[in-house]
Design a protein around this motif. Structure first.
Motif, short mmCIF file in Angstrom:
data_model
loop_
_atom_site.label_atom_id
_atom_site.label_comp_id
_atom_site.label_asym_id
_atom_site.label_seq_id
_atom_site.Cartn_x
_atom_site.Cartn_y
_atom_site.Cartn_z
N ALA A 66 24.01 25.69 21.34
CA ALA A 66 24.11 25.73 20.05
C ALA A 66 25.61 25.32 19.53
O ALA A 66 26.51 25.05 20.22
CB ALA A 66 24.28 27.30 19.80
N HIS A 67 25.47 24.97 18.19
CA HIS A 67 26.57 24.39 17.48
C HIS A 67 27.45 25.58 17.19
O HIS A 67 27.31 26.55 16.32
CB HIS A 67 26.06 23.64 16.37
N GLY A 84 23.35 26.51 14.86
CA GLY A 84 22.40 25.52 15.11
C GLY A 84 22.10 25.05 16.23
O GLY A 84 22.95 24.81 16.96
N GLU A 85 20.84 24.96 16.73
CA GLU A 85 20.28 24.38 18.31
C GLU A 85 20.84 22.85 18.31
O GLU A 85 20.72 22.16 17.21
CB GLU A 85 18.86 24.38 18.23
N VAL A 86 21.42 22.57 19.35
CA VAL A 86 21.92 21.16 19.63
C VAL A 86 20.72 20.37 20.04
O VAL A 86 20.00 20.61 21.28
CB VAL A 86 23.17 21.02 20.52
N CYS A 137 28.25 27.29 13.24
CA CYS A 137 26.97 27.02 12.66
C CYS A 137 25.95 27.67 13.24
O CYS A 137 24.83 28.20 12.81
CB CYS A 137 26.76 25.63 12.11
N GLU A 188 32.20 21.09 20.54
CA GLU A 188 31.63 22.02 19.56
C GLU A 188 30.03 22.60 20.02
O GLU A 188 29.77 23.37 19.35
CB GLU A 188 31.28 21.69 18.12
N ARG A 246 23.12 16.12 17.36
CA ARG A 246 23.29 17.02 16.34
C ARG A 246 22.86 18.28 16.47
O ARG A 246 21.95 18.60 17.31
CB ARG A 246 22.66 16.25 15.12
#
Lengths: 148, 148
Positions: free
Chosen positions: A117-118, A123-125, A121, B141, B130
């Motif tokens: 995960a980020h 969110g999934e990487v 945030c 990160e 990303r």
DNA sequence: CGGTATCCTATAAGATACTG
DNA sequence: CAGTATCTTATAGGATACCG
């Protein structure tokens, strides 16, 4: 008469595969990406034998993706650890893309064993194909030019 | 007693490598990504022998990354071609990431033999790590969680 | 703990010859 | 052109035992 060291491939993908393309190398790079540092952990987590772990870790150091460093916990004797170099960090998109494809298409019983995960945030990487201007590039918009 | 088909890996990366992780499979997928369609082209462009080309193409069809289709040029007899399926298209980030690493770190004499550009914009096509919200994710990160 | 040495097996991959 | 059949070699990788 023959090349003394290294490989003379005409394609950079083939050259990359010759360097680090074996299953064992890629599994070790996966573990390095997940934060593994110590020899025994690499062997256990990848399921590779110790001789193979030793040989491939040495290859990855030679190839410049990993570096060995001394490592001392307070009050304990010196140990070794393996860490990703800048070139090793550059390999993370490959590992990420492999994990992403596997999660989507090579499902294992019980689902994926790791999640990335980020930070913040959440969110999934994932690995995304984009151009250097930041636009997402679907397959239909990629123009291939053979230079030779 | 034993698994009749497929592999029971605990890690999706390992499962992916068992499925399509050999050098020959990855070279064939590279060629498919570059637009190669026909058997003889696959063999010549990858440098693989014909038996290996045949075996791996069949494996990739079985694994669902390629599909065979009849193909008829006007006035000529029917031929076969191999095309990427949706699962095969999903593999493009892996190929892109491998090419990108190779271009940067496994330089071959004369420079990279192919270039991939974004249609219209002209930017170089790369694989970027990303999150699903679109933020670039540097290694520092990425938060890894082992689920089991 | 962090390996090395030795030996073994399985498979990746090429060479050659042949077929529809 | 698009493969298949057969054979051989090179290498990936494991098992076991051992070492500083």
């Amino acid at each position: 008469m023959d090349a003394p060291t290294g490989v003379r491939e005409h394609c950079t993908i083939a050259a990359t595969l010759d360097l680090v393309g074996s299953r064992s190398s890629l599994l070790l790079l996966r573990e390095a990406a997940l934060g593994t540092r110590r020899f025994a952990e690499f062997a256990v987590r990848t399921g590779l034998s110790e001789p193979m772990t030793a040989r491939r870790l040495a290859e990855l150091v030679d190839a410049g993706l990993l570096e060995r460093a001394d490592y001392r916990e307070p009050g304990r004797r010196v140990r070794q650890e393996y860490r990703l170099t800048p070139a090793g960090l550059d390999f993370l998109p490959v590992i990420t893309a492999l994990r992403q494809w596997g999660d989507a298409h090579a499902g294992v019983p019980g689902g994926p064993p790791i999640a990335v995960a980020h930070a913040g945030c959440g969110g999934e990487v994932v690995a995304q194909v984009r151009c250097t201007h930041g636009h997402p590039v679907p397959p239909s918009e990629a123009v291939v030019t053979r230079l030779r």
